[in-house]
Design an enzyme around this catalytic site. Structure first.
Site, PDB file in Angstrom:
ATOM      1  N   LYS A 228     -28.936 -10.598 -55.518  1.00  0.00           N
ATOM      2  CA  LYS A 228     -29.854  -9.869 -54.636  1.00  0.00           C
ATOM      3  C   LYS A 228     -29.212  -9.729 -53.263  1.00  0.00           C
ATOM      4  O   LYS A 228     -29.125 -10.682 -52.489  1.00  0.00           O
ATOM      5  CB  LYS A 228     -31.198 -10.595 -54.487  1.00  0.00           C
ATOM      6  CG  LYS A 228     -32.232  -9.629 -53.905  1.00  0.00           C
ATOM      7  CD  LYS A 228     -33.310 -10.279 -53.100  1.00  0.00           C
ATOM      8  CE  LYS A 228     -32.959 -10.592 -51.682  1.00  0.00           C
ATOM      9  NZ  LYS A 228     -32.722  -9.425 -50.792  1.00  0.00           N
TER      10      LYS A 228
ATOM     11  N   GLU B  62     -25.993 -21.953 -47.809  1.00  0.00           N
ATOM     12  CA  GLU B  62     -25.120 -21.770 -46.638  1.00  0.00           C
ATOM     13  C   GLU B  62     -25.996 -21.133 -45.570  1.00  0.00           C
ATOM     14  O   GLU B  62     -26.360 -19.967 -45.690  1.00  0.00           O
ATOM     15  CB  GLU B  62     -23.952 -20.835 -46.959  1.00  0.00           C
ATOM     16  CG  GLU B  62     -23.218 -21.118 -48.254  1.00  0.00           C
ATOM     17  CD  GLU B  62     -22.606 -22.494 -48.300  1.00  0.00           C
ATOM     18  OE1 GLU B  62     -22.278 -23.034 -47.234  1.00  0.00           O
ATOM     19  OE2 GLU B  62     -22.490 -23.045 -49.402  1.00  0.00           O
TER      20      GLU B  62
ATOM     21  N   CYS C  34     -21.998 -16.437 -38.777  1.00  0.00           N
ATOM     22  CA  CYS C  34     -22.680 -17.734 -38.834  1.00  0.00           C
ATOM     23  C   CYS C  34     -21.925 -18.823 -38.087  1.00  0.00           C
ATOM     24  O   CYS C  34     -22.536 -19.694 -37.475  1.00  0.00           O
ATOM     25  CB  CYS C  34     -22.891 -18.145 -40.279  1.00  0.00           C
ATOM     26  SG  CYS C  34     -21.367 -18.101 -41.227  1.00  0.00           S
TER      27      CYS C  34
ATOM     28  N   GLU D  59     -30.131 -20.583 -33.020  1.00  0.00           N
ATOM     29  CA  GLU D  59     -29.138 -19.572 -33.374  1.00  0.00           C
ATOM     30  C   GLU D  59     -29.626 -18.198 -32.893  1.00  0.00           C
ATOM     31  O   GLU D  59     -30.697 -17.746 -33.286  1.00  0.00           O
ATOM     32  CB  GLU D  59     -28.959 -19.553 -34.900  1.00  0.00           C
ATOM     33  CG  GLU D  59     -27.891 -18.585 -35.349  1.00  0.00           C
ATOM     34  CD  GLU D  59     -27.749 -18.537 -36.863  1.00  0.00           C
ATOM     35  OE1 GLU D  59     -28.772 -18.470 -37.565  1.00  0.00           O
ATOM     36  OE2 GLU D  59     -26.594 -18.543 -37.336  1.00  0.00           O
TER      37      GLU D  59
HETATM   38  P1  NAD Z   1     -32.236 -14.182 -44.154  1.00  0.00           P
HETATM   39  O1  NAD Z   1     -32.484 -15.626 -44.450  1.00  0.00           O
HETATM   40  O2  NAD Z   1     -33.305 -13.417 -43.492  1.00  0.00           O
HETATM   41  O3  NAD Z   1     -31.909 -13.391 -45.508  1.00  0.00           O
HETATM   42  C1  NAD Z   1     -30.858 -13.777 -46.367  1.00  0.00           C
HETATM   43  C2  NAD Z   1     -31.189 -13.294 -47.770  1.00  0.00           C
HETATM   44  O4  NAD Z   1     -32.334 -13.996 -48.236  1.00  0.00           O
HETATM   45  C3  NAD Z   1     -31.540 -11.806 -47.852  1.00  0.00           C
HETATM   46  O5  NAD Z   1     -31.059 -11.274 -49.049  1.00  0.00           O
HETATM   47  C4  NAD Z   1     -33.061 -11.824 -47.839  1.00  0.00           C
HETATM   48  O6  NAD Z   1     -33.666 -10.705 -48.442  1.00  0.00           O
HETATM   49  C5  NAD Z   1     -33.344 -13.071 -48.644  1.00  0.00           C
HETATM   50  N1  NAD Z   1     -34.657 -13.668 -48.378  1.00  0.00           N
HETATM   51  C6  NAD Z   1     -35.411 -13.565 -47.255  1.00  0.00           C
HETATM   52  N2  NAD Z   1     -36.558 -14.268 -47.406  1.00  0.00           N
HETATM   53  C7  NAD Z   1     -36.504 -14.820 -48.642  1.00  0.00           C
HETATM   54  C8  NAD Z   1     -37.383 -15.666 -49.373  1.00  0.00           C
HETATM   55  N3  NAD Z   1     -38.539 -16.090 -48.874  1.00  0.00           N
HETATM   56  N4  NAD Z   1     -36.993 -16.067 -50.614  1.00  0.00           N
HETATM   57  C9  NAD Z   1     -35.809 -15.692 -51.147  1.00  0.00           C
HETATM   58  N5  NAD Z   1     -34.949 -14.869 -50.503  1.00  0.00           N
HETATM   59  C10 NAD Z   1     -35.293 -14.447 -49.264  1.00  0.00           C
HETATM   60  O7  NAD Z   1     -30.876 -14.129 -43.340  1.00  0.00           O
HETATM   61  P2  NAD Z   1     -30.159 -12.825 -42.746  1.00  0.00           P
HETATM   62  O8  NAD Z   1     -30.866 -12.393 -41.517  1.00  0.00           O
HETATM   63  O9  NAD Z   1     -29.930 -11.848 -43.837  1.00  0.00           O
HETATM   64  O10 NAD Z   1     -28.729 -13.411 -42.356  1.00  0.00           O
HETATM   65  C11 NAD Z   1     -28.443 -14.047 -41.156  1.00  0.00           C
HETATM   66  C12 NAD Z   1     -28.438 -15.554 -41.358  1.00  0.00           C
HETATM   67  O11 NAD Z   1     -27.477 -15.898 -42.356  1.00  0.00           O
HETATM   68  C13 NAD Z   1     -28.016 -16.301 -40.112  1.00  0.00           C
HETATM   69  O12 NAD Z   1     -28.857 -17.415 -39.943  1.00  0.00           O
HETATM   70  C14 NAD Z   1     -26.590 -16.759 -40.435  1.00  0.00           C
HETATM   71  O13 NAD Z   1     -26.169 -17.904 -39.739  1.00  0.00           O
HETATM   72  C15 NAD Z   1     -26.697 -16.998 -41.902  1.00  0.00           C
HETATM   73  N6  NAD Z   1     -25.366 -16.977 -42.513  1.00  0.00           N
HETATM   74  C16 NAD Z   1     -24.821 -18.171 -42.922  1.00  0.00           C
HETATM   75  C17 NAD Z   1     -23.532 -18.199 -43.464  1.00  0.00           C
HETATM   76  C18 NAD Z   1     -22.909 -19.490 -43.939  1.00  0.00           C
HETATM   77  O14 NAD Z   1     -21.941 -19.435 -44.692  1.00  0.00           O
HETATM   78  N7  NAD Z   1     -23.406 -20.650 -43.533  1.00  0.00           N
HETATM   79  C19 NAD Z   1     -22.811 -17.004 -43.596  1.00  0.00           C
HETATM   80  C20 NAD Z   1     -23.406 -15.803 -43.165  1.00  0.00           C
HETATM   81  C21 NAD Z   1     -24.693 -15.809 -42.638  1.00  0.00           C
END
Ligand code: NAD
Length: 503
Positions: free
Chosen positions: A199, A274, A308, A407
């Site tokens: 997804k 992650e 991130c 963050e």
């Molecule tokens: P997000 O948590 O909003 O979304 C990530 C994914 O999860 C998306 O596909 C989203 O549709 C899905 N999602 C959202 N709510 C959900 C739920 N309740 N249940 C299941 N899936 C759900 O994050 P984002 O805004 O897309 O990305 C930014 C974040 O990602 C930042 O916090 C960043 O630090 C983190 N990030 C971490 C790493 C790492 O390797 N640690 C790498 C890249 C990004």
């Protein structure tokens, strides 16, 4: 749909370049779920994709719901049980994955452009960094497949320990490096013999849908890779599904915490998370200050701060504070956004107006809380219709303030001072995150000593983003559990089976 090149020329910004303009003309969008090797109709309620480059609609994409989610998981389970991939000779799995890497490389410009349109990053960067990393990930895990052995235990009998695929695995990924993080997730999942339901983020589903089509075209059996475009609700339904055995997630800490709940309330799934970060960059007294500041600025402002492990907190000795302030103010100006489809652009748009306003609100609250706005703190090129935010530096921030603790995920760097190495360590470790940290010094012993006390999955010494697909990537504390990249990621998507034979 706006694929006509003229619609991408922006007021106030030069571009697009001839190369990307001609690519735009032939671009096609795949917009529905990819299940059992083909695009299917799904939930009629769709999501409109808006490009942050110019604020214009790109296309509508299915917002997947239970019907197609069940179909995707059923297809993955069927393919897993059929064994066309899960029990295929490892050397043949390897060949298919290598062909997929070649196909990604061949279509790198198309895939990079899809990501650039969706998230606003420069297409040249998407191609040069994200796509290059994705290709490497598929090649590296392909080569690992027939080299990762099981074990024979030292018992009186014959005790064999086999490393086997887990089953149906869900991959849920964010938008900041759409195809790169997708590859980091699904390459080890597939290499280990699993069937995957992916997804992508609601902001960037197009490259993942195209990738799945390419995978089938090079011989990946149907059902082994399914893609469900959709929002958070799609992710929730998928990760609560009884037939999903493991979840690999990258995204925010708050979503990561929800996944714990879904995984435990459904069928006790394996979980790898992650999540977010708040990385510090500590410059010790003896370090080359200019190199450290420039390195930190490049790491933070690259990808408009939406990384991130971006070093969002620059910590310098009090004695060097004024010099660091001047250096960082000047370095920030090197990362002004330009047209994401222009030649050689290094910084483009932010992903969405919502995210940019969230960042701007952080900056405003920090100033209200006593921080000094040194540079930036404003939207740029409003007449373009896109989402452009100035590289921003804040100083005089308090350790317990929101801007230091949370963050921001945007081009905002805080400059902080420390009085001693112990003070720097306490400040760096004084947040709930633990993804990454940087130390700048020429004193190896001092640097190593500090590195080993920092709460971080990775410590970069005299470098901002070190390592590659061979090294583990992931955090501690609220930055997550588990690791992407390296053999650790492959092993994570396997289970051990012990067979005991009395001889
Ligand atoms: P997000 O948590 O909003 O979304 C990530 C994914 O999860 C998306 O596909 C989203 O549709 C899905 N999602 C959202 N709510 C959900 C739920 N309740 N249940 C299941 N899936 C759900 O994050 P984002 O805004 O897309 O990305 C930014 C974040 O990602 C930042 O916090 C960043 O630090 C983190 N990030 C971490 C790493 C790492 O390797 N640690 C790498 C890249 C990004």
């Amino acid at each position: 749909m706006t694929t006509s090149a003229s619609e991408w020329s922006l007021k106030g910004l030069d571009g697009p370049s001839e190369k990307w303009e001609s690519r735009l003309r032939s671009l096609r969008f795949r917009t529905t779920p990819f299940v059992h090797g083909e695009f299917i109709d799904g939930n009629p309620e769709s999501m409109g994709l808006i490009s942050p480059i110019n604020g214009e609609p790109i296309c509508d994409v299915t917002n997947s719901r239970s019907g197609e989610i069940d179909d995707a998981v059923a297809s993955a389970l069927r393919s897993f049980r059929d064994g066309l991939w899960s029990r295929l000779a490892p050397i043949d799995r390897r060949s298919t994955m290598l062909r997929l890497a070649d196909a990604i490389e061949e279509h790198a410009e198309e895939l990079a452009l899809l990501d650039a349109l969706c998230v606003g990053k420069p297409a040249d960067v998407a191609k040069g960094v994200d796509l290059t990393s994705a290709v490497k990930a598929f090649r590296w895990y392909a080569e690992l497949i027939d080299k990762r052995y099981g074990e024979v235990a030292p018992t009186a009998n014959l005790d064999i320990v086999l490393r086997e695929p887990v089953g149906v695995v869900a991959a849920i990924v964010p938008w900041n490096y759409p195809l790169m993080i997708t590859a980091w997730k699904i390459a080890p999942m597939l290499a280990a013999g699993n069937s995957v339901v992916l997804k992508p983020s609601e902001y960037s589903p197009l490259s993942a849908l195209r990738l799945a089509e390419l995978a089938v075209s090079v011989g990946l059996p149907r059902g082994v890779l399914n893609v469900l475009p959709g929002d958070g609700e799609t992710g929730k339904i998928l990760s609560s599904h009884a037939d999903v055995r493991a979840i690999g997630f990258t995204g925010s800490t708050s979503t990561g915490k929800q996944l714990f709940r879904y995984a435990s309330e459904s069928t006790m799934k394996e979980l790898s998370l992650e999540c977010g970060g708040k990385s510090s960059s500590i410059v010790l007294e003896d370090a080359d200050l200019e190199k450290a500041v420039k390195g930190t600025a490049s790491g933070l402002f690259y990808n408009a701060g939406q990384t991130c492990n971006a070093p969002s907190r620059l910590l310098v000795p009090s004695s060097k504070f004024e010099e660091a302030l001047q250096l960082v103010t000047s370095a920030a100006k090197d990362y002004m956004p330009t047209h994401p489809l222009s030649d050689g652009a290094t910084v483009g748009a932010m992903v969405s107006s919502k995210q940019a306003h969230r960042v701007d609100d952080f900056v405003k609250r920090a100033v209200a809380d006593g921080a000094t706005l040194v540079t930036g703190g404003e939207f740029l090129f409003a007449e373009s219709g896109g989402v452009y935010y100035a590289p921003t530096v804040l100083s005089d921030v308090k350790q317990d303030s929101e801007i230091v603790q949370e963050e921001v995920f945007g081009p905002v760097l805080t400059l902080e001072r420390f009085e001693s190495v112990e003070d720097a360590l306490a400040k760096a470790n004084g947040t709930r995150f633990g993804l990454w940290a940087n130390v700048w010094t020429n004193d190896l012993a001092a640097g190593l000593s500090l590195a080993r006390q920092l709460d971080a999955g990775t410590v970069g010494m005299n470098a901002v983003f070190g390592g590659d697909i061979t090294t583990p990537f992931g955090g501690i504390k609220e930055s997550g559990i588990g690791r992407d990249r390296s053999i650790a990621a492959f092993d994570k998507y396997t289970k051990l089976r012990h067979i005991s034979i009395v001889t």
